[in-house]
Every structure is written in C-alpha cells, then in structure tokens.
Design a protein around this motif. Structure first.
Motif, mmCIF file in Angstrom:
data_model
loop_
_atom_site.group_PDB
_atom_site.id
_atom_site.type_symbol
_atom_site.label_atom_id
_atom_site.label_comp_id
_atom_site.label_asym_id
_atom_site.label_seq_id
_atom_site.Cartn_x
_atom_site.Cartn_y
_atom_site.Cartn_z
ATOM 1 N N ARG A 297 0.840 -1.188 0.000
ATOM 2 C CA ARG A 297 0.000 0.000 0.000
ATOM 3 C C ARG A 297 0.882 1.247 0.000
ATOM 4 N N GLU A 298 0.259 2.391 -0.258
ATOM 5 C CA GLU A 298 0.990 3.650 -0.246
ATOM 6 C C GLU A 298 1.639 3.841 1.122
ATOM 7 N N SER A 299 2.946 4.059 1.131
ATOM 8 C CA SER A 299 3.695 4.134 2.380
ATOM 9 C C SER A 299 4.683 5.279 2.334
ATOM 10 N N CYS A 300 5.073 5.746 3.522
ATOM 11 C CA CYS A 300 6.145 6.730 3.623
ATOM 12 C C CYS A 300 7.475 6.044 3.314
ATOM 13 N N ARG A 301 8.353 6.752 2.644
ATOM 14 C CA ARG A 301 9.684 6.213 2.407
ATOM 15 C C ARG A 301 10.438 6.140 3.728
ATOM 16 N N GLN A 302 11.256 5.108 3.889
ATOM 17 C CA GLN A 302 12.030 4.967 5.109
ATOM 18 C C GLN A 302 12.945 6.168 5.316
ATOM 19 N N GLU A 303 13.482 6.710 4.240
ATOM 20 C CA GLU A 303 14.363 7.874 4.354
ATOM 21 C C GLU A 303 13.617 9.077 4.922
ATOM 22 N N ASP A 304 12.334 9.236 4.537
ATOM 23 C CA ASP A 304 11.547 10.353 5.064
ATOM 24 C C ASP A 304 11.284 10.181 6.560
ATOM 25 N N ILE A 305 11.031 8.937 6.970
ATOM 26 C CA ILE A 305 10.806 8.673 8.394
ATOM 27 C C ILE A 305 12.076 8.971 9.183
ATOM 28 N N ASN A 306 13.214 8.526 8.664
ATOM 29 C CA ASN A 306 14.480 8.797 9.340
ATOM 30 C C ASN A 306 14.719 10.295 9.468
ATOM 31 N N ASP A 307 14.483 11.028 8.381
ATOM 32 C CA ASP A 307 14.680 12.478 8.409
ATOM 33 C C ASP A 307 13.767 13.138 9.439
ATOM 34 N N MET A 308 12.524 12.654 9.508
ATOM 35 C CA MET A 308 11.569 13.231 10.453
ATOM 36 C C MET A 308 12.017 13.010 11.893
ATOM 37 N N MET A 309 12.502 11.807 12.210
ATOM 38 C CA MET A 309 12.981 11.531 13.567
ATOM 39 C C MET A 309 14.151 12.428 13.933
ATOM 40 N N LEU A 322 6.671 4.239 17.004
ATOM 41 C CA LEU A 322 5.804 3.149 17.436
ATOM 42 C C LEU A 322 5.598 2.174 16.289
ATOM 43 N N LYS A 323 6.090 0.936 16.479
ATOM 44 C CA LYS A 323 6.073 -0.065 15.427
ATOM 45 C C LYS A 323 5.209 -1.257 15.831
ATOM 46 N N SER A 324 4.475 -1.784 14.888
ATOM 47 C CA SER A 324 3.698 -2.986 15.151
ATOM 48 C C SER A 324 4.621 -4.146 15.479
ATOM 49 N N GLY A 325 4.199 -5.003 16.410
ATOM 50 C CA GLY A 325 5.005 -6.161 16.785
ATOM 51 C C GLY A 325 6.225 -5.764 17.583
ATOM 52 N N ASP A 326 7.371 -6.325 17.214
ATOM 53 C CA ASP A 326 8.640 -6.007 17.867
ATOM 54 C C ASP A 326 9.506 -5.224 16.886
ATOM 55 N N PRO A 327 10.083 -4.096 17.313
ATOM 56 C CA PRO A 327 10.863 -3.274 16.378
ATOM 57 C C PRO A 327 12.031 -4.019 15.734
ATOM 58 N N MET A 328 12.574 -5.024 16.443
ATOM 59 C CA MET A 328 13.782 -5.683 15.977
ATOM 60 C C MET A 328 13.513 -6.905 15.107
ATOM 61 N N ILE A 329 12.246 -7.186 14.829
ATOM 62 C CA ILE A 329 11.892 -8.322 13.962
ATOM 63 C C ILE A 329 11.128 -7.790 12.754
ATOM 64 N N PHE A 330 11.809 -7.719 11.614
ATOM 65 C CA PHE A 330 11.240 -7.219 10.368
ATOM 66 C C PHE A 330 10.653 -5.822 10.515
ATOM 67 N N GLY A 331 11.250 -5.024 11.383
ATOM 68 C CA GLY A 331 10.750 -3.670 11.604
ATOM 69 C C GLY A 331 11.659 -2.581 11.090
ATOM 70 N N ARG A 332 12.745 -2.949 10.392
ATOM 71 C CA ARG A 332 13.707 -1.994 9.836
ATOM 72 C C ARG A 332 14.302 -1.095 10.923
ATOM 73 N N ALA A 333 14.323 -1.619 12.129
ATOM 74 C CA ALA A 333 14.884 -0.841 13.235
ATOM 75 C C ALA A 333 16.368 -0.587 13.031
#
Length: 490
Positions: A297-309, A322-333
């Motif tokens: 689905r339409e999603s924010c780019r990971q680079e944009d999220i990093n820049d925002m943080m 805030l990530k669904s599930g565990d941040p360290m499992i398939f969460g791109r943490a």
C-alpha cells in the motif's frame, strides 16, 4: 509494481482515529474545602457519604430527625478535615440555596423526586443515594493517597467491579506516594522558575516520578531534586528517540515500559498497523503522525521517516517511533538506529510481543513442542522487490524438524508453498494461516503446505497475515477451514 510513497501525516483523519473514545461519565473532582454541603438522612449510607464529604474539607449540614448509631459516632469523633452540623429536622428547599453539593438518602421515590427538583431549581449538583435516575453525579470507589486521589466509576453498572478495581490499584500505588505528591506541591514553584516549559521540565518530572514509586522521600530529597533541576537546565537540548514495540494489536499485550514511553512522548510516529487501543494509552498532548508502513500500500519512504525523527529530536522532542510487533523483527529498526546514532541522537528500544508469539498463544500451540520441533524460524515472506527472497537457504527453511513462521507472506503464499515442496518439505506438512492476530477481526485457516495458496484465497489479502508451517500445527490441520482462533491468549 512498488507501492507509492507518501509523507508523514498527522493523526490520519481518513482512518477515523479518535484521541479519546466515548466516556460513560466525565470524571470530575470537586474542590469542597470550606464549602457548604447539604446531606439529608441519618442512615449508615448517609453516614458514609457524610464522612467522604467532610474528609474533602466540606462543611456538612445534616438534616434528619434522627441519626443512626454509625452517624452519631461519626459526628462525635469529628472529621479529618471539614466538620458536621446536625439540624434535627426535615430539610426544606431553602436549605439548598448556596450549597456546593446536595446529597439525599431518600425514603421513597416521591422524596427523591422532590429533593432532585429542589436541588436543580437551586442550581446545586445533586445525588440521591442508590437512585441513579435522580443523580447528576456519582460517588465512585476511591484510592486515597492524598493529594493523589484516584476515582473509579462503572457508571452505576457494576459497583462490585469498581471495588475490585480499587483493590487492584491499591496494590500498585505505594503508601509513600502521598509523601512524594505532597513534596511535589512544595517544589512546583521553584521547578517552574528554574526550568523552561517543555522537554526540560517534563524530563525533570519524569525523573521525579521514578523516585515516587520507590522508598519514601528522605530528609534531603527536596534538595537533591532541586540539584537535578540545575543539571537538567545545563544539559544538551537535543531530544531522544525511543523505538517502541506496539505488539500485534491488542493494547493489553503492551509492556509496562512501552506504556511509560507513550506517556512521556512529545511526538509519536506510528505505523499503519498500530491499533487505536494502543494509541489511546499515549499522552493526550502528544502529537501523532501516521507514517503508514504497510506492505502493498501507499507508504512513507524509510528515508523520510528517518529524516523526520532526526528533525524532531534536534528540536528537543522526545520522539516515540511506534512499530507494530517487535521493532527488531522485520521492523527496519537497524536502519533507523544507524541513522540516529550517526546523527548523535540518543536512541533506545522497548521490545514488543511479536506476532508469531501472539499467534502461538491464540492457537494454543507451542512453536517448539519437543515432540515436533527443535527450533523455530521467523522468515520474511517477501524481499524489497515484492518477491520471495532469492538469497535464502530454502533447504534449511524446509527442514521437517523446524517450525517456520512467514511474516508478510500473503501475496507470495503460493510461491512459499511451491518453493518449500521443491526443497524437500512434503506437501502434506501441516500449515496454518492467521490474519489480524490478537485483533477482533482475527481469522485462521488450517490445512497443509500444498494448500497454502488456496488458504490465502479464503482468508483474503486485506489484513496482515502470518503463515505457520510445521508438525506442531498437526492438531489443527484436520481440515482446511476459516474460523476464529479457538484458544485465546492469556
């Protein structure tokens, strides 16, 4: 075709999210110190209400021809804060003029209606004991750690439940909390003068709260805390980022540490799969931004999220990712942590319950049952290009003595089935597909590896799914069917 990217957006009104769900009643605390309160009736029930009102500092005027022994003893002993004045007669409408509150223990519905009408005419909030129809406010169960006071209401539906909740809260709030709260009142002015509003002041109070749930404050507690103020005022103004696991969906599966992080956040960047119930636990003033990470689905780019943080943290904000599930499992943490560390921004991680664990609990299945599996694997169901990962050791994944759970494998389910069989896993191996694990719309299909593609077609592609493969699911795979999980997690 890769999904389109979007920019972070505030609160996402298109999803119908609410910052506050409906309330049966509004919890309001009356300041009755030195206020005149009218109480009619001399029964034990009236005595309990009178004791509560007087303890709040009210001047309680009691109207009754006679008092029960409990009420007589209460008046003789006196109140902890306010006082009682007994008028040995029936009440009159004029007695209600200028009162702060009016409480009545009515003998019958006629008196209840008359008292209610008189109080409304006088503009006085009214409560008729045990007659909800004539109550503008209610007395709930109370946990007293004054100046900390916790009120519990079930809107009159289940008073016994309210009492049970009170007992549970009593065990969570140490008696020393009262002393810490009183000390906070004495220090508030100096803290306000020495620390600017915003992150520095909130950081101070967060540290204060950590102390408040420990031992009682010592003689020098106030001075030590003020010294803390000085250190905070001189500290760097860079904020921090906390990666928080929201779990699979159900708010009760959050850890206590995750709740504390949400309560301390200035800004929350949340994924599309984070449930409303989890967001409800966040600090009301926190800014919420949807960053819409969802496969296909339409999603924010990971680079944009990093820049925002980075941008928010540099502005001194306490950011929760805030990530669904565990941040360290398939969460791109890993990508987010690396970027934040490169920018010199403090980052911590609060783990969450991963969906595979919630699925196992819901199904009542041990993923490492010693009769069936010596290990468990969590495997991504697609690469960054949307296909099955090409560099995966599929022969190892197809081991018969391993339980494998595929994340994000809904659209590659048929390929998963075929690839496992190509690498030696029998098509009759038990399999399960679960969607929306731990959520109200949760569904499951059970069958075999050879039938996984058919199972996905039955489950559908609208909700996130997990695909479980292995002998541990054998008890569930008697027939392929779509149904709700039969065993709920604890």
């Amino acid at each position: 075709m890769p999904p389109r990217s979007s920019q972070p957006s505030e609160t996402a009104p298109r999803r119908g999210r609410r910052r506050m769900e409906a309330l049966a009643v509004l919890p309001v605390f009356f300041d009755l110190q030195g206020k005149r309160v009218v109480l009619t009736g001399g029964s034990d029930a009236a005595a309990w209400k009178g004791e509560l009102l007087a303890a709040s500092g009210a001047h309680v005027h009691v109207f009754a021809n006679e008092l029960g022994c409990v009420f007589e003893e209460l008046i003789q002993e006196g109140a902890a804060s306010g006082w009682f004045h007994w008028h040995k007669r029936e009440w009159e409408p004029s007695d209600l003029e200028g009162a702060g509150l009016a409480v009545c223990d009515a003998a019958d519905m006629t008196e209840a209606a008359r008292f209610h009408s008189a109080a409304c005419a006088a503009g006085v909030p009214v409560n008729v004991i045990d007659k909800p129809r004539f109550c503008q406010f209610q007395f709930g169960s109370i946990v007293n750690r004054s100046p900390v006071v916790v009120g519990i209401s079930t809107a009159g539906a289940a008073p016994i439940l309210g009492q049970a909740i009170r007992r549970r809260i009593e065990t969570l709030l140490p008696p020393a909390l009262a002393a810490w709260a009183a000390l906070a009142g004495r220090l508030r002015q100096e803290v306000t003068e020495r620390l600017k509003e915003g992150p520095p002041r909130r950081l101070f109070w967060e540290r204060y709260v950590d102390r408040a749930f420990g031992a009682p404050p010592g003689r020098d507690a106030g001075r030590n805390i003020i010294d803390d103020c000085a250190r905070i005022a001189q500290a760097r103004k860079t904020g921090r980022v906390t990666l928080v696991g929201a779990g699979p969906g159900e708010a009760e599966l959050l850890t206590l540490k995750a709740v504390r992080a949400l309560q301390a956040a200035d800004v929350i960047l949340f994924d599309d799969l984070v449930s409303d119930g989890v967001l409800e636990l966040a600090r009301r003033e926190a800014r919420r931004m949807l960053v819409g990470k969802r496969g296909g689905r339409e999603s924010c780019r990971q680079e944009d999220i990093n820049d925002m943080m980075v941008k928010l943290a540099r502005a001194g904000k306490n950011v929760v990712r805030l990530k669904s599930g565990d941040p360290m499992i398939f969460g791109r943490a890993g990508e987010e942590i690396a970027r934040l560390q490169a920018e010199g921004i403090p980052v911590t991680v609060v783990p969450g319950i991963t969906s595979a664990s919630a699925m196992a609990a819901a199904l009542g299945i041990s993923l490492t049952h010693r009769d069936h599996a010596q290990s468990v694997r969590f495997v991504t169901g697609h690469s960054r290009h949307g296909r099955l990962p090409e560099d995966m050791d599929w022969r190892a994944v197809a081991s018969r003595r391993t339980t494998t759970v595929f994340y994000m494998g809904g659209r590659t389910a048929a390929s998963i089935s075929a690839t496992l069989q190509e690498h030696g896993l029998p098509g009759k191996t038990p399999a399960v597909v679960c969607s929306s694990v731990s959520r109200p719309k949760s569904r499951r299909w059970t069958g075999t590896v050879a039938e996984i593609g058919e199972g996905m077609a039955e489950i559908g592609y609208d909700e996130p799914v997990l695909i479980g493969v292995g002998a541990v699911f054998g008890a569930l795979a008697a027939a392929s069917s779509v149904e709700r999980p039969a065993v709920a997690h604890a």
